[in-house]
Design a protein around this motif. Structure first.
Motif, PDB file in Angstrom:
ATOM      1  N   TYR A 119      33.947  36.671  53.064  1.00 43.08           N
ATOM      2  CA  TYR A 119      35.050  35.966  52.396  1.00 43.08           C
ATOM      3  C   TYR A 119      35.394  36.584  51.024  1.00 43.08           C
ATOM      4  N   PRO A 129      37.124  21.878  48.697  1.00 43.12           N
ATOM      5  CA  PRO A 129      36.034  22.584  49.342  1.00 43.12           C
ATOM      6  C   PRO A 129      35.416  23.640  48.424  1.00 43.12           C
ATOM      7  N   ARG A 166      32.384  30.342  44.809  1.00 45.99           N
ATOM      8  CA  ARG A 166      33.061  31.211  43.826  1.00 45.99           C
ATOM      9  C   ARG A 166      33.393  30.456  42.539  1.00 45.99           C
ATOM     10  N   ASP A 187      31.875  21.018  51.817  1.00 48.75           N
ATOM     11  CA  ASP A 187      32.707  21.854  52.690  1.00 48.75           C
ATOM     12  C   ASP A 187      32.464  21.426  54.132  1.00 48.75           C
ATOM     13  N   ILE A 188      33.472  21.675  54.969  1.00 47.25           N
ATOM     14  CA  ILE A 188      33.330  21.347  56.386  1.00 47.25           C
ATOM     15  C   ILE A 188      32.545  22.451  57.105  1.00 47.25           C
ATOM     16  N   ASP A 245      33.904  16.526  55.877  1.00 49.59           N
ATOM     17  CA  ASP A 245      35.351  16.685  55.877  1.00 49.59           C
ATOM     18  C   ASP A 245      35.844  16.023  54.589  1.00 49.59           C
ATOM     19  N   ALA A 246      36.517  16.785  53.747  1.00 47.54           N
ATOM     20  CA  ALA A 246      36.947  16.250  52.436  1.00 47.54           C
ATOM     21  C   ALA A 246      37.844  15.021  52.600  1.00 47.54           C
ATOM     22  N   ALA A 261      40.183  23.525  45.355  1.00 48.15           N
ATOM     23  CA  ALA A 261      40.851  24.815  45.139  1.00 48.15           C
ATOM     24  C   ALA A 261      41.070  25.594  46.422  1.00 48.15           C
ATOM     25  N   ARG A 262      42.205  26.257  46.473  1.00 49.21           N
ATOM     26  CA  ARG A 262      42.543  27.229  47.518  1.00 49.21           C
ATOM     27  C   ARG A 262      42.402  26.693  48.935  1.00 49.21           C
TER      28      ARG A 262
HETATM   29  C1  LIG Z   1      39.934  29.513  51.264  1.00 52.70           C
HETATM   30  S1  LIG Z   1      38.393  28.653  51.221  1.00 52.70           S
HETATM   31  C2  LIG Z   1      38.378  28.174  49.492  1.00 52.70           C
HETATM   32  C3  LIG Z   1      37.017  27.890  48.961  1.00 52.70           C
HETATM   33  C4  LIG Z   1      36.877  27.718  47.432  1.00 52.70           C
HETATM   34  N1  LIG Z   1      37.485  26.498  46.944  1.00 52.70           N
HETATM   35  C5  LIG Z   1      37.441  28.907  46.676  1.00 52.70           C
HETATM   36  O1  LIG Z   1      38.424  28.731  45.940  1.00 52.70           O
HETATM   37  O2  LIG Z   1      36.895  30.010  46.813  1.00 52.70           O
HETATM   38  C6  LIG Z   1      38.827  27.174  52.070  1.00 52.70           C
HETATM   39  C7  LIG Z   1      37.626  26.332  52.447  1.00 52.70           C
HETATM   40  O3  LIG Z   1      38.102  25.064  52.901  1.00 52.70           O
HETATM   41  C8  LIG Z   1      37.172  24.566  53.843  1.00 52.70           C
HETATM   42  N2  LIG Z   1      37.792  23.451  54.581  1.00 52.70           N
HETATM   43  C9  LIG Z   1      38.845  23.490  55.423  1.00 52.70           C
HETATM   44  N3  LIG Z   1      39.147  22.244  55.865  1.00 52.70           N
HETATM   45  C10 LIG Z   1      38.254  21.407  55.262  1.00 52.70           C
HETATM   46  C11 LIG Z   1      38.053  20.000  55.291  1.00 52.70           C
HETATM   47  N4  LIG Z   1      38.832  19.201  56.030  1.00 52.70           N
HETATM   48  N5  LIG Z   1      37.063  19.469  54.548  1.00 52.70           N
HETATM   49  C12 LIG Z   1      36.249  20.268  53.785  1.00 52.70           C
HETATM   50  N6  LIG Z   1      36.399  21.605  53.727  1.00 52.70           N
HETATM   51  C13 LIG Z   1      37.393  22.170  54.439  1.00 52.70           C
HETATM   52  C14 LIG Z   1      36.862  25.798  54.666  1.00 52.70           C
HETATM   53  O4  LIG Z   1      35.678  25.647  55.413  1.00 52.70           O
HETATM   54  C15 LIG Z   1      36.766  26.866  53.562  1.00 52.70           C
HETATM   55  O5  LIG Z   1      35.455  27.021  53.105  1.00 52.70           O
END
Ligand SMILES: C[S@@+](CC[C@H](N)C(=O)[O-])C[C@H]1O[C@@H](n2cnc3c(N)ncnc32)[C@H](O)[C@@H]1O
Length: 226
Positions: free
Chosen positions: A24, A62, A67, A83-84, A109-110, A126-127
Motif C-alpha cells: 500500500y 480507517p 501511515r 479498520d475492516i 466496520d467504521a 482519512a482517505r
Molecule cells: C486508502 S486506505 C486509507 C488508510 C489510512 N486512513 C491512510 O490515510 O493511509 C482505506 C482503508 O479503508 C478501509 N475500509 C474500507 N471500508 C471500511 C469500513 N467500512 N470500515 C472500516 N474500514 C474500511 C480499508 O480496509 C483500507 O484500509
C-alpha cells in the motif's frame, strides 16, 4: 493499483489481502509527487489535532497501514486504529510496535463502530470517503462521529471545474486514478451536516494542484428541549 480501480471497486474488500496491505505505502507514496503529498498531508494532520490534551485517545478509522496514526503517536497521543481489513491492521502493528500500548487496533466496520462500545477523545477519518457515493460517505462519517464527542478530522476531495479538467487530462496516464467520488461544495456541506457535525477549519493539501482537503469538525451542539 490495477486498472480495476474505479467505480466497480469495493474498498471494504480490496484491502483484505496481504499483498495489497504490504504494498500500500510503496505504491502510493514513493514517487516524488507521492512523497510530497504524503509529507504535506501528514503535516496538516498534525496541525489539525494541535491543542488536544496530551495523552488523548484518538480513533483512526480507517487506520490502514498506520501511515497517519504514526503522526498522532509521535505527537504524544494514544491511537486505536480501526479498520475492516485485518491485513492492513497487521501491517500497522508492525510499523507502530515501537509505541507499545499507546497503539492498539480493532477490526470493525467504521459504519457500525458505536456498537463495539469504543469511545474516543477525538477521531480521524482519512482517505476513504472518496471511494463511496455521497449517501455512503454520510453513513461512514456518521459511524465515526458516533464514537467521539470531540474533534473529528476527515479528508476528502473537492470537485471544481478546474479539478475536473485536471482529472480528464490525467485519464490516460499510467498512475493511480484520483478520487472516485469527490464532492462539490454543496455536497460537502451536506456530508458535514448530515453526519451531525460542524466545520471549524479546513486546509488544502496542495492548493490548485490537488483536490484534497483536510477538514476539522466538531459535533453540532445538541438543541435544548423547548
Ligand atoms: C486508502 S486506505 C486509507 C488508510 C489510512 N486512513 C491512510 O490515510 O493511509 C482505506 C482503508 O479503508 C478501509 N475500509 C474500507 N471500508 C471500511 C469500513 N467500512 N470500515 C472500516 N474500514 C474500511 C480499508 O480496509 C483500507 O484500509
Amino acid at each position: 493499483m490495477s486498472a480495476s480501480y474505479g467505480k466497480n471497486w469495493n474498498p471494504a474488500d480490496h484491502y483484505r489481502d496481504d499483498a495489497v496491505a504490504r504494498n500500500y505505502d510503496r505504491q502510493r507514496f514513493t514517487s516524488l509527487s507521492g512523497r510530497l503529498f504524503n509529507s504535506l498531508e501528514k503535516r496538516l494532520i498534525g496541525k489539525a489535532f494541535a491543542g488536544l490534551a496530551p495523552g488523548s485517545v484518538i480513533g483512526d478509522a480507517p487506520c490502514g497501514t498506520g501511515r497517519l496514526a504514526e503522526v498522532l503517536l509521535e505527537s504524544g497521543f494514544s491511537v486505536v486504529g480501526v479498520d475492516i481489513s485485518p491485513q492492513m491492521l497487521a501491517t500497522a502493528r508492525e510499523r507502530l510496535g515501537r509505541f507499545g500500548e499507546r497503539f492498539r487496533t480493532a477490526t470493525y466496520d467504521a459504519k457500525t463502530l458505536a456498537s463495539s462500545g469504543h469511545r474516543f477523545d477525538a477521531a480521524l477519518c482519512a482517505r476513504v470517503l472518496m471511494h463511496f457515493p455521497l449517501s455512503e460517505q454520510i453513513a461512514f462519517l456518521r459511524g465515526v462521529a458516533a464514537v467521539t464527542d470531540g474533534r473529528l478530522v476527515f479528508t476528502q476531495g473537492i470537485d471544481t471545474g478546474w479539478h475536473r479538467v485536471r482529472r480528464w487530462l490525467k485519464r490516460g496516464l499510467p498512475i493511480q486514478r484520483p478520487a472516485v467520488y469527490p464532492l462539490t461544495r454543496s455536497d460537502l456541506r451536506q456530508l458535514i451536516e448530515q453526519a451531525g457535525l460542524r466545520e471549524i477549519k479546513r486546509y488544502r493539501v496542495l492548493p490548485v494542484l490537488s483536490e484534497s482537503l483536510v477538514i476539522v469538525t466538531e459535533p453540532l451542539p445538541v438543541k435544548a428541549a423547548e
